[in-house]
Design an enzyme around this catalytic site. Structure first.
Site: not given
Length: 405
Positions: A115, A180, A275, A296
């Site tokens: 990421q 993240h 959220e 997951y």
């Protein structure tokens, strides 16, 4: 006899009206089974909002393509775009006709794994005077990497470049993770800069999301030169980093200001539990202690969805949308969208529209699902159109306007 006839007549009226009443009852957009059915919302309207539908016809125009997993859009004063490529660390200037510049020279190296890479880009509020642009990226470091925020003067021309590079913020501590780190930038009218951060996903990072001595899982607030605003909530505390604004977040890839100049974020949850939050100074938003999702693998994360001293999300999704990018519409091209939230959906392959009333979600719509595209970025342009980036190796820059398809 007459009483019996009247009773039968009233009963038949009620029965005949029941289907119509049922048809008029708002139905939720999301009908798939939740991943964690035992977790119930803390209040009405916290999840599974009624479906709404845009009445205005939408035209999608492709401005440019061929980007390698593009991540962010920013607008130069003359209407051209800045577009980042995540894994390559390249920044391009793109005209309204779709012509791309050579990559802007001089940017620092990025850790483009997973990421990571080159993420958000913003034009400085004083760009007309300073020429400064700001960006976030995964910075390679000894012992791992971390999100960094840099700024520099953009030198325009046939071969654009930057000069005067300054790294104004470095996420601490350094950790080896390709996941993240967050990365959205939001300037405020009073000249401050919000930076959204993730908790690096792996357990050594996750457990720091509520640790005020760590930047992981936080929203931070800095001045444009990297110094700390003295009205930040933890300034002066020895047990906290002074840049921290709010804590207890998982991974924030979506952030924007509303008409009241309040910050809103949408954060990636686990399986179930994306959220929508409105982070306020000094507050804890619960991750990983409370939440609405699971690993997951299906393993549990949270024992409960509520705890003292921890904030509830304004809204959550289970199943998830995988949010990235957020704009709160204020333009004139789509009057029915005024004040609506638009979120890029990755796994949901949708442009997610939320209708809010009194800070509660009262309607949800998933647009562009027929295009089967992961939406990475959504921003409102100066012209009131929405501009989107698709997340793939042939990433496209789209413009959304009203009209007849």
């Amino acid at each position: 006899m007459r009483h019996g006839l009247v009773t039968s007549f009233l009963a038949s009226l009620l029965l005949s009206a029941a289907p119509e009443a049922q048809a008029q009852k708002p139905q939720p957009l999301e009908t798939a089974p939740p991943n964690v059915p035992e977790f119930k919302p803390a209040f009405p309207q916290q999840t599974r909002a009624p479906a709404v539908k845009t009445r205005t016809p939408i035209v999608v125009t492709e401005i440019a393509s061929g980007f390698n997993k593009p991540w962010a859009i920013a607008f130069l004063p003359d209407g051209r775009f800045l577009v980042t490529e995540k894994p390559t660390g390249k920044l391009f200037i793109v005209t309204a006709a779709g012509k791309k510049s050579p990559p802007v020279a001089g940017l620092p190296k990025v850790d483009g794994r997973g990421q990571g890479g080159l993420l958000d880009v913003e034009v400085g509020p004083d760009y007309a005077k300073s020429g400064l642009i700001y960006w976030t990226y995964y910075e390679p470091r000894e012992g791992g990497n971390g999100l960094a925020v840099a700024r520099a003067k953009l030198v325009d021309g046939p071969k654009p470049r930057i000069e005067g590079l300054q790294v104004i913020f470095r996420m601490q501590p350094t950790l080896e993770s390709t996941l993240h780190a967050g990365g959205r930038l939001v300037f405020t009218p009073d000249g401050k800069l919000f930076v959204t951060l993730g908790e690096r996903s792996i357990l050594p990072g996750r457990v720091q999301a509520q640790d005020l001595k760590s930047d992981f899982g936080k929203v931070v607030r800095i001045n444009p030169d990297g110094s700390i605003p003295q009205d930040n909530p933890f300034v002066g505390r020895k047990d906290a980093r002074p840049e921290i604004w709010s804590s207890g977040h998982r991974n924030i890839l979506s952030a924007a200001l509303d008409a009241q100049q309040r910050l809103w974020i949408v954060e990636m949850g686990p399986r179930g539990g994306d959220e929508l939050n409105r982070p306020e100074a000094g507050k804890d938003y619960g991750w990983p202690t409370i939440g609405y999702g699971e690993e997951y693998s299906g393993a549990p994360i949270h024992k409960t969805t509520q705890a003292a001293g921890m904030e509830q999300p304004v809204y959550y999704w289970d199943p998830v949308i995988s949010p990235s990018g957020l704009t709160i519409y204020s333009g004139a091209l789509f009057p029915e969208w005024k004040g609506n939230f638009f979120i890029g959906g990755l796994s949901s392959q949708a442009l997610v529209r939320l209708v809010l009333k009194d800070d509660r979600v009262v309607g949800e719509e998933h647009l562009l699902t027929e295009r089967n595209a992961r939406i990475r970025e959504v921003v409102q342009g100066p012209d009131g159109a929405l501009y989107l980036l698709t997340d793939d190796s042939n990433g496209r820059l789209w413009k959304l306007t009203p009209g007849t398809p």
